[in-house]
Design an enzyme around this catalytic site. Structure first.
Site, PDB file in Angstrom:
ATOM      1  N   ARG A  78       0.749  -1.272   0.264  1.00 56.16           N
ATOM      2  CA  ARG A  78      -0.060  -0.130   0.182  1.00 56.16           C
ATOM      3  C   ARG A  78       0.963   1.254   0.108  1.00 56.16           C
ATOM      4  NH1 ARG A  78      -5.032  -1.241   0.739  1.00 56.16           N
ATOM      5  NH2 ARG A  78      -5.693  -3.156   2.057  1.00 56.16           N
TER       6      ARG A  78
ATOM      7  N   ILE B 138       2.859   4.484   1.270  1.00 53.22           N
ATOM      8  CA  ILE B 138       3.104   5.031   2.343  1.00 53.22           C
ATOM      9  C   ILE B 138       3.240   6.480   2.326  1.00 53.22           C
ATOM     10  CG2 ILE B 138       5.155   4.809   3.947  1.00 53.22           C
ATOM     11  CD1 ILE B 138       5.807   2.192   3.049  1.00 53.22           C
TER      12      ILE B 138
ATOM     13  N   SER C 155       3.328   7.917  -0.849  1.00 54.23           N
ATOM     14  CA  SER C 155       2.793   8.174  -2.397  1.00 54.23           C
ATOM     15  C   SER C 155       1.257   8.136  -2.436  1.00 54.23           C
ATOM     16  CB  SER C 155       3.287   7.208  -3.457  1.00 54.23           C
ATOM     17  OG  SER C 155       2.555   5.879  -3.225  1.00 54.23           O
TER      18      SER C 155
ATOM     19  N   ASP D 219      17.762   7.216   0.899  1.00 55.94           N
ATOM     20  CA  ASP D 219      17.914   5.878  -0.061  1.00 55.94           C
ATOM     21  C   ASP D 219      19.294   5.518  -0.168  1.00 55.94           C
ATOM     22  OD1 ASP D 219      15.298   4.715  -0.568  1.00 55.94           O
ATOM     23  OD2 ASP D 219      14.578   6.459  -1.688  1.00 55.94           O
TER      24      ASP D 219
ATOM     25  N   SER E 102      15.800  -4.358   0.416  1.00 54.04           N
ATOM     26  CA  SER E 102      14.522  -3.808   0.607  1.00 54.04           C
ATOM     27  C   SER E 102      13.822  -4.667  -0.497  1.00 54.04           C
ATOM     28  CB  SER E 102      14.196  -2.583   0.489  1.00 54.04           C
ATOM     29  OG  SER E 102      12.990  -2.167   0.236  1.00 54.04           O
TER      30      SER E 102
END
Lengths: 509, 509
Positions: free
Chosen positions: A213, A215, A217, A274, A282
């Protein structure tokens, strides 16, 4: 040296009665206890310390807040919603409160800050504590910052990926070849997954797609898909859908694939950080845990996309492919234009409309979304060895044009619990060009923000509908986009933001 | 592009009624608002976001928790104690809730993570946001971790020190010569400050000592001093004490000297992290803000002390002295033996007992503590030019032996609000030697940990009382130390840790 304990920690004196306070703290587990309760006094629990709550074999580490008013009785422990659900208690159940064990794995984090490489055992210890909820925000942030300031070595990325896979559940499938697709994100409206899955599954290949889902965005694939079919399936239900249809588009949260990722991502977002190694671990940990054998990665590149330059894209692609190979996962990265949103809709239902238009080969279907989906599906078809390299895209396009992908999508929706019609927003307002000229740039980040202010993703019908593309001529007063909102307040907030951020659409005369 | 807002954000619709909930969250400001309140809906406030609360010209950034039960009305904003006090409101007062401005200074932190040096403007921006409460734990941790992973350059340390000084208040004195003393810590029981201040002040010199509470140790000077006299004095009260007695030993927190330090230290403590640059800025910003002109730094060196090697001590000393000089502060570092704790007590009240024994020239006073205090006071006396180099220690010893230092200490305690008797713990348990032999090493860090598990520094009477010194012969069953705790739970934890860490006392046959 010897010293006998008078009583072992966590005895009956540490027992409290559970109370549901109805406080939503999001991910953070919080427990409220009266300052003068016997447990706080005997254990020396001070406010804002982290304590272990135990009930019926389950444990949760929670932040303690002291209540000094009569909000609570002295024998009550009031839980936040997150703590309540994770502990699985009922009102009045007994809860034991105790000190958490010392966090030994933090010494590895400290060593990492000072430049020591982490081996597999150290990574396992750290990730196990992360998943166990034993790291505070401070600890999580230090771990991620250390990995950004001193980039993870290749073997550390491998160890981190493995640790993240092993800290969660794994899916397995009755097929040697399990395809998957992932987008490195950052591009609003880039909702290719439902299309790619439909194409691939319609060709008889296996593609069990688990999605996240949103986060930060305006929509995740799971949010968009949910406007067309249920997505909250457990592992058993997912297997049934995939056995029947060869593919699915479901929310991954219910199956605990790489749960460390969900925890780390929240902190990364707060830092807007990032690191390459963390991103590789990830992405791949989720895919490896999902049992994938062949993976195509969609990587949009553009100044306001997540990957901002060609050189960054090349470095990241290499790291992704090399690490994937170490786990026996064949991966290919497809770079793409990330200078503007894909499709027209930004927000769950608006993106679903685009997806449906492409699948139905509607005359007004957004061609950029269709092309991107065909490129990704084509690469997967080639990776699977179904057609020689160079012929994948044609094969993919064929399944769209002959209606097989659309038919497959409908069957997948039915198998997931029944197809739905995406909702339409109640409040719509166009934003019009303040001058005539050519559209030079679109700021993806601010467009995404606008869609979120309008209510996406919580309000599924909310978001932004784009009417123009880069390079097009626009005339003063022409609608550039339409803001969709579920409530007047949200519409007002979005429009106010738009008025202050006119340059998100850069029209030059 | 134009879009007309229906109503602008932060209007009357954002108004809520203040309610004191009686929840102690420590430093963290928390606000509870009903999930369905008009403000949350119109502003799009989700749980766990940080929002600005404004009332009567004051602003607080607080973490928002959503209430889903009938705990709150839809027009109420319930505040944690910290938020309530900082906002200075009364029940029913109007509060405006709004989005905080974007944290521009975070881009400097991100740049620092990736290796960019920070200039004065960047440091000022960061520290201003830190002091303004705009950094979450995640941000603070990233800042500190970046400074540890990529050590601060000399000019960054200068800039950080200056930014930290300027973000707080400054003290000034009616004397050109203002002496000060600081210990670089890490050595349990090293509680020389009350003794040094008493010696120096008894000689007519000015030494307004502001101290910290424990950071990662079982006791800070302020914690120990508080067991003998009040230490929470405001600037006016401190000036009065110093005017009257020439010296004080107070907590520096009430006078906002380098308030950034207090915020950063809490996070450093959670990480158990100390970087050289941060340490230099932390120590010197407090001293510069306190108006000191001459400073002696106590630096114990030993394998389990904070400074572990001679070479590290030399590097840190150089950084401290050079940075101090840039601010016109004359500093001298006194290296000392850091292989074992100083004195017998570890923990606020236990250390106070040692301090009192030395000041009173008690026959059983710990001689190592006396010697260390004399060395530091002697160096200060020489730095002040009162006696030729080489004669400072004799002068210092004289004030102890003739009772002047003890008399001065009592007068300082009275001036600070009245002398107190340190508390005695309710639960005591000896740890005995498991074998006979010679005591080869003592692990300072684990001894400190033991004292903290026993409840120090929050429980002032808690800690560890040592009965042996390095090199001594011990026989099996002989008490090595006594654990002091205020509650059975804490005693149990400490003893459990001791049983698992027998080697903290290394007795070799």
């Amino acid at each position: 040296m010897t010293g006998k304990a008078i009583n072992s920690p966590a005895t009956n004196a540490n027992r409290l009665k559970a109370r549901r306070l109805g406080v939503d703290t999001q991910f953070e587990a919080v427990v409220f206890m009266h300052k003068d309760c016997p447990v706080c006094r005997s254990e020396g629990f001070t406010a804002h310390t982290r304590i272990v709550l135990s009930a019926g074999g389950r444990h949760v580490i929670a932040t303690l807040y002291h209540v000094t008013s009569d909000l609570l009785a002295h024998d009550e422990a009031a839980l936040s919603e997150s703590a309540w659900i994770r502990l699985g208690v009922q009102d009045g159940d007994n809860i034991i409160a105790s000190h958490p064990d010392p966090l030994e794995s933090l010494s590895h984090v400290r060593g990492r800050i000072y430049g020591n490489q982490l081996d597999q055992a150290a990574m396992n210890a750290i990730i196990s504590d992360v998943v166990g909820g034993r790291y505070s925000d401070i600890h999580l942030s230090a771990l991620l910052t250390a990995g950004a300031a001193r980039p993870l070595h290749d073997n550390e990325v491998l160890a981190l990926t493995r640790a993240m896979v092993e800290a969660g559940d794994r899916l397995s499938w009755n097929s040697d070849m399990v395809l998957d697709k992932h987008s490195v994100g950052g591009l609003p409206g880039n909702r290719t997954s439902p299309i790619v899955v439909s194409i691939i599954a319609s060709l008889g290949l296996v593609i069990p797609k688990t999605s996240s889902r949103a986060i930060t965005s305006p929509a995740g694939t799971a949010d968009t898909m949910e406007t067309m079919a249920p997505v909250d399936l457990d592992a058993k239900a997912i297997h049934k859908v995939v056995e029947q249809e060869g593919g699915c588009i479901v929310w991954g949260g219910a199956v605990r694939l790489s749960p460390a990722d969900d925890i780390l991502i929240r902190v990364e977002r707060a830092l807007d950080l990032d690191s390459e190694g963390q991103l590789v671990a990830s992405v791949l940990s989720k895919k490896i845990a999902a049992g994938s054998s062949h993976l195509v990665l969609d990587m949009p590149v553009g100044p306001t996309a997540k990957v901002r330059s060609e050189s960054a894209a090349v470095a990241l692609s290499r790291a992704l492919v090399a690490t994937a190979e170490s786990f026996g996962l064949q991966a290919k990265v497809i770079l793409g234009d990330g200078t503007q949103p894909i499709g027209r809709g930004i927000g769950p239902a608006l993106e679903a409309r685009d997806v449906l238009a492409v699948l139905q080969c509607a005359p007004d279907a957004p061609q950029d979304l269709r092309k991107r989906a065909i490129a990704l599906a084509g690469a997967l078809i080639e990776l699977a060895g179904m057609v020689p390299v160079g012929l994948g895209e044609a094969k993919a396009a064929q399944t769209l044009d002959n209606g097989r992908a659309w038919a497959k999508f409908q069957r997948i929706c039915e198998a997931q619990g029944g197809m739905r019609v995406p909702p339409v927003s109640e409040h719509q307002r166009p934003l019009v060009a303040a001058r005539s000229g050519r559209l030079k740039t679109i700021d993806n980040r601010r467009i995404a923000k606008l869609a979120k202010l309008a209510g996406a993703p919580d309000d599924k019908a909310a978001g932004v509908e784009l009417h123009v593309r880069l390079g097009e001529e626009v005339t003063i007063g022409q609608p550039l986009c339409t803001v969709h909102a579920g409530a007047p307040g949200e519409l007002a907030y979005a429009l106010d933001y738009a008025a202050k951020n006119e340059s998100m659409f850069d029209v030059q005369e």
